[in-house]
Design a protein around this motif. Sequence first.
Motif, mmCIF file in Angstrom:
data_model
loop_
_atom_site.group_PDB
_atom_site.id
_atom_site.type_symbol
_atom_site.label_atom_id
_atom_site.label_comp_id
_atom_site.label_asym_id
_atom_site.label_seq_id
_atom_site.Cartn_x
_atom_site.Cartn_y
_atom_site.Cartn_z
ATOM 1 N N TRP A 196 0.950 -1.291 -0.081
ATOM 2 C CA TRP A 196 0.024 -0.070 0.039
ATOM 3 C C TRP A 196 0.772 1.110 0.026
ATOM 4 O O TRP A 196 2.018 1.164 0.310
ATOM 5 C CB TRP A 196 -1.095 -0.003 1.375
ATOM 6 C CG TRP A 196 -1.974 -1.050 0.978
ATOM 7 C CD1 TRP A 196 -2.326 -1.828 0.187
ATOM 8 C CD2 TRP A 196 -2.869 -1.442 2.173
ATOM 9 N NE1 TRP A 196 -3.310 -2.840 0.444
ATOM 10 C CE2 TRP A 196 -3.706 -2.440 1.543
ATOM 11 C CE3 TRP A 196 -2.996 -0.905 3.405
ATOM 12 C CZ2 TRP A 196 -4.490 -3.189 2.408
ATOM 13 C CZ3 TRP A 196 -3.952 -1.657 4.173
ATOM 14 C CH2 TRP A 196 -4.845 -2.586 3.639
ATOM 15 N N ALA A 197 0.235 2.560 -0.222
ATOM 16 C CA ALA A 197 1.135 3.463 -0.522
ATOM 17 C C ALA A 197 0.392 4.699 0.456
ATOM 18 O O ALA A 197 0.014 5.986 -0.030
ATOM 19 C CB ALA A 197 1.095 4.067 -1.683
ATOM 20 N N CYS A 198 0.120 4.448 1.665
ATOM 21 C CA CYS A 198 -0.412 5.396 2.872
ATOM 22 C C CYS A 198 0.453 6.623 2.934
ATOM 23 O O CYS A 198 1.582 6.659 3.147
ATOM 24 C CB CYS A 198 -0.715 4.751 4.045
ATOM 25 S SG CYS A 198 -1.716 3.107 3.969
ATOM 26 N N PRO A 199 -0.263 7.846 2.534
ATOM 27 C CA PRO A 199 0.724 8.953 2.682
ATOM 28 C C PRO A 199 0.974 9.456 4.053
ATOM 29 O O PRO A 199 1.849 10.333 4.238
ATOM 30 C CB PRO A 199 -0.342 10.252 2.133
ATOM 31 C CG PRO A 199 -1.930 9.569 2.543
ATOM 32 C CD PRO A 199 -1.589 8.290 2.439
ATOM 33 N N ASP A 206 -9.690 2.889 -0.045
ATOM 34 C CA ASP A 206 -8.853 2.911 -1.162
ATOM 35 C C ASP A 206 -8.261 4.033 -1.431
ATOM 36 O O ASP A 206 -6.939 3.969 -1.973
ATOM 37 C CB ASP A 206 -9.637 2.066 -2.161
ATOM 38 C CG ASP A 206 -10.336 0.691 -1.970
ATOM 39 O OD1 ASP A 206 -9.854 0.280 -0.972
ATOM 40 O OD2 ASP A 206 -10.835 0.233 -2.857
ATOM 41 N N GLY A 207 -9.045 5.349 -1.214
ATOM 42 C CA GLY A 207 -8.175 6.580 -1.732
ATOM 43 C C GLY A 207 -7.087 6.622 -0.884
ATOM 44 O O GLY A 207 -6.040 7.567 -1.206
ATOM 45 N N THR A 232 -5.127 4.762 1.141
ATOM 46 C CA THR A 232 -3.891 3.757 0.899
ATOM 47 C C THR A 232 -3.467 3.975 -0.658
ATOM 48 O O THR A 232 -2.523 3.314 -1.058
ATOM 49 C CB THR A 232 -4.454 2.367 0.903
ATOM 50 O OG1 THR A 232 -5.605 2.062 0.171
ATOM 51 C CG2 THR A 232 -4.936 2.096 2.448
ATOM 52 N N GLN A 233 -4.143 4.430 -1.540
ATOM 53 C CA GLN A 233 -3.686 4.479 -2.976
ATOM 54 C C GLN A 233 -3.831 2.936 -3.782
ATOM 55 O O GLN A 233 -2.813 3.209 -4.377
ATOM 56 C CB GLN A 233 -2.704 5.294 -3.013
ATOM 57 C CG GLN A 233 -2.509 6.662 -2.444
ATOM 58 C CD GLN A 233 -1.474 7.594 -2.587
ATOM 59 O OE1 GLN A 233 -1.024 7.993 -3.540
ATOM 60 N NE2 GLN A 233 -0.539 7.782 -1.622
ATOM 61 N N ARG A 234 -4.738 2.389 -3.221
ATOM 62 C CA ARG A 234 -4.732 0.921 -3.775
ATOM 63 C C ARG A 234 -6.303 0.574 -4.014
ATOM 64 O O ARG A 234 -6.631 0.530 -2.999
ATOM 65 C CB ARG A 234 -3.844 -0.110 -3.036
ATOM 66 C CG ARG A 234 -2.263 0.104 -2.827
ATOM 67 C CD ARG A 234 -1.847 -0.078 -4.117
ATOM 68 N NE ARG A 234 -0.321 -0.120 -4.275
ATOM 69 C CZ ARG A 234 0.447 1.109 -4.408
ATOM 70 N NH1 ARG A 234 -0.205 2.214 -4.814
ATOM 71 N NH2 ARG A 234 1.711 0.954 -4.342
ATOM 72 N N ARG A 235 -6.665 0.335 -5.242
ATOM 73 C CA ARG A 235 -8.063 -0.195 -5.512
ATOM 74 C C ARG A 235 -7.990 -1.569 -4.768
ATOM 75 O O ARG A 235 -7.331 -2.444 -5.127
ATOM 76 C CB ARG A 235 -8.297 -0.041 -6.952
ATOM 77 C CG ARG A 235 -9.637 -0.561 -7.229
ATOM 78 C CD ARG A 235 -9.945 -0.541 -8.703
ATOM 79 N NE ARG A 235 -9.708 0.669 -9.252
ATOM 80 C CZ ARG A 235 -9.709 0.919 -10.645
ATOM 81 N NH1 ARG A 235 -10.053 0.207 -11.459
ATOM 82 N NH2 ARG A 235 -9.784 2.318 -11.086
ATOM 83 N N GLU A 289 -8.045 12.979 5.566
ATOM 84 C CA GLU A 289 -8.691 12.517 4.471
ATOM 85 C C GLU A 289 -9.742 11.390 4.954
ATOM 86 O O GLU A 289 -10.868 10.959 4.087
ATOM 87 C CB GLU A 289 -7.701 11.420 3.557
ATOM 88 C CG GLU A 289 -6.580 12.510 2.951
ATOM 89 C CD GLU A 289 -5.830 11.806 1.962
ATOM 90 O OE1 GLU A 289 -6.409 10.709 1.528
ATOM 91 O OE2 GLU A 289 -4.784 12.067 1.599
ATOM 92 N N GLN A 349 -1.105 15.142 6.803
ATOM 93 C CA GLN A 349 -2.369 14.527 6.794
ATOM 94 C C GLN A 349 -2.866 14.757 8.353
ATOM 95 O O GLN A 349 -4.114 13.964 8.459
ATOM 96 C CB GLN A 349 -1.767 12.977 6.934
ATOM 97 C CG GLN A 349 -1.467 12.400 5.713
ATOM 98 C CD GLN A 349 -2.642 12.534 4.677
ATOM 99 O OE1 GLN A 349 -3.758 12.355 4.707
ATOM 100 N NE2 GLN A 349 -2.200 13.080 3.402
#
Length: 367
Positions: free
Chosen positions: A92-95, A193-194, A196-199, A228, A266
């Motif tokens: 995942w790509a959590c900000p 999903d938004g 973590t930037q992963r559908r 967010e 964030q």
Amino acid sequence: MRHELIIAPFLQDHWILRPGSSAGLKIPAHRYLELRDAAAHDTMPAWLPDVVRRRWGIDVGDRRPRDILLVRGPSPYGHGRASYEVNNGCNWACPHCVYGDKVHEGLAWEPRERLLHLLRDAGIVWIELGGGECTIDTHFPETYALAYDLGMMVEIQTNGSTLHRPAMLDLLTSRRPYRVTLSVYGATAETFDGFTQRRGAFDKFMRGLVAAHEAGLPLSLSVIITRENAHETDAMRALAHRYASRVREYAHMSPTFAGGAEPLAQQAPEYLQNRTPFTGCDAGHTSLNVNPFGMASVCKVSRDHPIPLLKEGLAGLARLGALADRALQRQNACASCALQKKCTTCMPLVKLYRRAESPLDRYCQHA
């Protein structure tokens, strides 16, 4: 046959521990010695079955001690807890992530195996396996199994995306962790999903959470409140309490361990609460952190002057205490601050905030 009970010195005390349970039983030193002899000679102490039955509700009366007891020997190094970052890579790509660029890299199996034995010999009883996302690491199954088999009480920090897989469930139910900690980033697929930037991340999280809950694994959920997902705070809380009795909330984002400011964006200001004063910790003295390459540091935050465990061995850990004492000393303007006793931020974390050029109100009462 795998052990039912761990008999272990822990710092100045002695404990009976049961894998899969966070509850333990402190015993006097002479009872520890008695249990050590019982395991060696395969003779059951008369008092043990009743104590175990009352504490955990299991019957060991007709079992052989060598089949159910794993007795840990004393260690001269004085450490009891460790966090081990198995691999900083993540799916995942959590900000808000404190690891910044999450590069997928870590030790091969042979040096990792040596590292786990070193941690056992250092006296580590409680170990947290994390990352990154530790469960996607190539050698995670062997890492987890060996830590368990060496007589450590294992916690895993995971995003839950692999917990529904049969092989993972079999690993965690046959060698039970004392805690599985997951983070909640939203209560709907759109928000989760938004963030973590992963559908599909929310679907994987829920599948893993439900599977772990149905398997009876000891779950702990962290509700992460950010700008967010703050609009779903109540729904995230409800979701967490539905599946776990241990629920914590986090709204204070920290800079990355390299001092990057990205996670600070964030913050949800309306959820930033007053924290309790920092009065010291055991980091570096009785606990430590190990990065994916076997470098030991005071803690996850204080990573200066890391010790190469695989090169120096346990002798290197003798330096951690002095490193910790220096790291916690107030520096620069903090050294003469009149609000030191009320300060909520340790000095290593202050240094990260400063490096990230963070607004003062995120970490300092003088704001």
